[in-house]
Design a protein around this motif. Structure first.
Motif, short mmCIF file in Angstrom:
data_model
loop_
_atom_site.label_atom_id
_atom_site.label_comp_id
_atom_site.label_asym_id
_atom_site.label_seq_id
_atom_site.Cartn_x
_atom_site.Cartn_y
_atom_site.Cartn_z
N HIS A 153 24.62 15.11 -30.05
CA HIS A 153 24.76 15.55 -28.66
C HIS A 153 24.03 16.88 -28.50
N PRO A 154 23.60 17.22 -27.30
CA PRO A 154 22.91 18.50 -27.10
C PRO A 154 23.83 19.67 -27.40
N SER A 155 23.25 20.75 -27.87
CA SER A 155 24.01 21.96 -28.14
C SER A 155 24.38 22.64 -26.83
N ALA A 165 21.93 8.21 -34.93
CA ALA A 165 21.87 7.34 -33.74
C ALA A 165 21.31 8.14 -32.57
N GLY A 166 19.99 8.25 -32.51
CA GLY A 166 19.35 8.98 -31.43
C GLY A 166 18.99 8.09 -30.26
N GLY A 167 18.47 8.71 -29.21
CA GLY A 167 17.98 7.94 -28.07
C GLY A 167 19.03 7.09 -27.39
N GLY A 168 20.27 7.54 -27.34
CA GLY A 168 21.31 6.78 -26.65
C GLY A 168 21.81 5.56 -27.41
N SER A 169 21.54 5.51 -28.72
CA SER A 169 21.95 4.33 -29.50
C SER A 169 23.35 4.46 -30.09
N ALA A 193 17.59 -0.04 -31.51
CA ALA A 193 16.53 0.87 -31.09
C ALA A 193 17.07 2.30 -31.00
N GLY A 194 16.33 3.23 -31.57
CA GLY A 194 16.71 4.63 -31.52
C GLY A 194 17.42 5.13 -32.76
N THR A 195 17.78 4.24 -33.68
CA THR A 195 18.46 4.68 -34.90
C THR A 195 17.46 4.87 -36.03
#
Length: 343
Positions: free
Chosen positions: A140-142, A169-173, A203-205
């Motif tokens: 999550h963003p800081s 798990a980036g990009g909403g994954s 996708a995104g992981t």
């Protein structure tokens, strides 16, 4: 010893004909920072369904996060499998990843070295388990501004000896990763590498590596052996009827230090055990059995202390909370029936 107590009361711990899934000894650490709390809740609920003992920290300070990382390493060393879930900000500085605590404030990039915890600390701790483990990062963003040179994590770290796999798990994954974990928890056989492969396909992981050896989180118990019924005996002559004789009532005798039983009525098993006797029985439990009690109380949400086999104030309070829900006296000392329920 627990089974001896339960056998003393004639309580069965298993149901003939049923096959129960066998769980590994799993320890899980849940770190929730800021907006990651809802995802942490979902991950913790799923891991508990897998039989994991869960440690958790919400919006930890830098000091408390370091304490939890050390505690996780200690518990992982005594477990079969260790899993860490980081739901919060994870940032990168010069190819090194750091888990940001809830109170993180950075004035210079190098402040990360003393004000955050390296992600590798959790990966090394998870690898201490007997069968290994994994780290799931749900970034999550800081909440605080990041200085130049510090970026949110983008991709999985490099695979290094002595570290468990790290999946990011980036990009909403993150939602897909949690759904995959939840679906897997309903299977009779649950294998860690298979779960990580499915997550890798979202996708995104990104993942540092997939473990080569099989790490079972759950497997079915062997099917019970059903013995053939013995042949029916040959019919024997029916004896002549005998006049019925009314037996004399048997008076239950009270044990020393206990309330006398009612005439002609045997006291219930639990009533025969005074608090002093329950305390004596507890002292007879092994360290492993006390740890098993703490794990069971943790799975029911009553206990959040260390799984160390020491019955202290936290464990005693958890037992009382369990007894309050189960009904009966909240003595803080488990009866054999309650031990049977926890088993």
């Amino acid at each position: 010893m627990i089974r001896q107590f339960v056998a003393f009361l004639g309580i069965s711990l298993s149901v003939p004909g049923l096959v129960h899934a066998k769980d590994a000894n799993i320890i899980a650490l849940i770190v929730a920072v800021g907006e990651g709390r809802a995802q942490a809740d979902a991950a913790q609920a799923t891991l508990r369904r897998l039989g994991a003992v869960t440690l958790r920290t919400d919006d930890p300070t830098n000091a408390s996060l370091r304490v939890e990382a050390k505690r996780f390493a200690t518990e992982a060393a005594a477990a079969d499998v260790a899993i860490a879930v980081i739901a919060g900000p994870v940032v990168t500085l010069a190819d090194r990843d750091f888990v940001a605590p809830g109170d993180l404030v950075l004035r210079r990039p190098n402040d990360l070295l003393t004000r955050a915890v390296p992600l590798s600390a959790f990966a090394r701790a998870a690898d201490l388990a007997g069968e290994g483990g994994a780290v799931l990062v749900l970034p999550h963003p800081s909440a605080s501004a990041l200085p130049d040179g510090v970026q949110p994590i983008d991709g999985a770290p490099e695979a290094l000896p002595g570290m468990s796999p790290v999946l990011v798990a980036g990009g909403g994954s993150a939602g897909g990763v949690l759904v995959t974990l939840d679906l897997a928890s309903g299977d009779e056989t649950v294998e860690l590498a298979a779960i990580l492969r499915e997550m890798q396909g979202i996708a995104g992981t990104a993942i540092s590596f997939i473990p080569e050896r099989e790490v079972l989180l759950r497997m079915p118990d062997p099917a019970p052996v059903v013995e053939a019924a013995p042949p029916s005996p040959s019919p024997s002559p029916v004896p002549a009827p005998v006049a019925a004789v009314t037996p004399e009532p048997v008076l239950a005798t009270a044990e020393p230090g206990l309330a006398p039983a009612e005439p002609g009525v045997a006291p219930p098993a639990a009533a025969r055990l005074s608090p002093e006797m329950l305390a004596t029985l507890e002292r007879g439990l092994s360290r492993a059995e006390r740890r098993a009690i703490q794990r069971a109380l943790n799975l029911r949400g009553h206990y959040a202390g260390p799984i160390d086999g020491v019955i202290g104030d936290q464990t005693r309070a958890a037992i009382r909370a369990f007894q309050a829900i189960a009904g009966g006296e909240t003595t803080g000392f488990l009866t054999p029936e309650q031990l049977g329920v926890l088993r």
